[in-house]
Design a protein around this motif. Sequence first.
Motif, PDB file in Angstrom:
ATOM      1  N   UNK A   1       9.482   2.500  -0.580  1.00 57.69           N
ATOM      2  CA  UNK A   1      10.240   1.727  -1.584  1.00 57.69           C
ATOM      3  C   UNK A   1      10.549   0.335  -1.067  1.00 57.69           C
ATOM      4  N   UNK A   2      10.313  -0.640  -1.890  1.00 59.28           N
ATOM      5  CA  UNK A   2      10.596  -2.031  -1.551  1.00 59.28           C
ATOM      6  C   UNK A   2       9.457  -2.721  -0.855  1.00 59.28           C
ATOM      7  N   UNK A   3       8.477  -1.934  -0.323  1.00 60.23           N
ATOM      8  CA  UNK A   3       7.364  -2.555   0.392  1.00 60.23           C
ATOM      9  C   UNK A   3       6.278  -3.022  -0.552  1.00 60.23           C
ATOM     10  N   UNK A   4       6.206  -2.422  -1.726  1.00 58.95           N
ATOM     11  CA  UNK A   4       5.152  -2.747  -2.677  1.00 58.95           C
ATOM     12  C   UNK A   4       5.753  -3.168  -4.011  1.00 58.95           C
ATOM     13  N   UNK A   5       5.095  -4.139  -4.645  1.00 57.61           N
ATOM     14  CA  UNK A   5       5.505  -4.531  -5.982  1.00 57.61           C
ATOM     15  C   UNK A   5       4.881  -3.608  -7.008  1.00 57.61           C
ATOM     16  N   UNK A   6       5.253  -3.822  -8.278  1.00 62.87           N
ATOM     17  CA  UNK A   6       4.751  -2.949  -9.321  1.00 62.87           C
ATOM     18  C   UNK A   6       3.249  -3.103  -9.525  1.00 62.87           C
ATOM     19  N   UNK A   7       2.752  -4.314  -9.325  1.00 65.43           N
ATOM     20  CA  UNK A   7       1.307  -4.499  -9.470  1.00 65.43           C
ATOM     21  C   UNK A   7       0.547  -3.676  -8.440  1.00 65.43           C
TER      22      UNK A   7
ATOM     23  N   UNK B   1      -2.506   1.376  -7.153  1.00 59.38           N
ATOM     24  CA  UNK B   1      -2.575   2.699  -6.527  1.00 59.38           C
ATOM     25  C   UNK B   1      -2.721   3.790  -7.596  1.00 59.38           C
ATOM     26  N   UNK B   2      -2.022   3.623  -8.707  1.00 56.30           N
ATOM     27  CA  UNK B   2      -2.117   4.598  -9.799  1.00 56.30           C
ATOM     28  C   UNK B   2      -3.535   4.646 -10.359  1.00 56.30           C
ATOM     29  N   UNK B   3      -4.166   3.483 -10.474  1.00 51.71           N
ATOM     30  CA  UNK B   3      -5.542   3.431 -10.959  1.00 51.71           C
ATOM     31  C   UNK B   3      -6.475   4.213 -10.023  1.00 51.71           C
TER      32      UNK B   3
END
Length: 296
Positions: free
Chosen positions: A98-104, A109-111
């Motif tokens: 948490x906090x290390x990655x932005x939503x993009x 990662x979800x893709x």
Amino acid sequence: MTQNMLSRQSFSGMQTAMSRVAKAQEQLTTGRLINRPSDDPTGATSAMRIRSSLAAQKQYVRNADDAVGWLDQSDSTLQEATTQISRARDIALQGANSGALGQKALDALATEVDQIRDGLITTANAKYLDRPIFGGITSGAQAYLPDGTLADPDAIGTASGVVRTVADGARIRIDVEGPAAFGPEGDSVFKHLDDLSIALKGGDSVAIQGAIGKLKADSDRVSNAQADIGARTVRVENARSVATDATLTLSNALSSVENVDLAKATVDLGLTQVAYQAALGATAKALQSSLLDFLR
């Protein structure tokens, strides 16, 4: 002894000698001691029994070869599935920071998780000889639908499954049903990957953390299925080895009953030909009759 009696006896002796020559020639030509049951009724009966046992052992070998092919395909497929699930778990661990990655970054990662899920469904639909190896006894073309549900649920959970007889009384199940490797409906690895993708897209760190544990359990389930496949493969290979040895033993036994010793047959043919020529010569000398002999 009259002349007629002497002639009949001589003719009978020559016929016997000629039959022996013909039999020796036949055995040498065909390479077989038994060309018809009357040649050796006892040997013919033994040969029939040996042939029956030999045919059974050869079928066991073919069954074992097919079983090994199916099991090897299952093993390599499960190994590929383990790699895919491990990669998805690594993504979950990466997204849990948490906090290390932005939503993009989480969306990216979800893709990737979505691609892994689609690839895993393709893996779960692997086939051997045009049959889905994780579909149980289904006659369909695939084990899983694109949404990750079973294509033929009625083919799963049967008592026998896909089995092969590899020895007398030895029937070995060679398939792994989809739920045993990928989890039951509603709690499968495909559902867990869906949940992970949704969690990454929504930035839900709690759900992402939960997906890590579920994917670990999925990986363990696949590894256990692979270990079971390995144990069954060893059993089938042992049975195939036994059947192969039995085939060789029975082939040698059949050869000893049916096949001729070429060296001995050659000698026997020479001896019978000599005996036949001697019989012809003796008969010619014994029956040198002339008209004067009959007039006396």
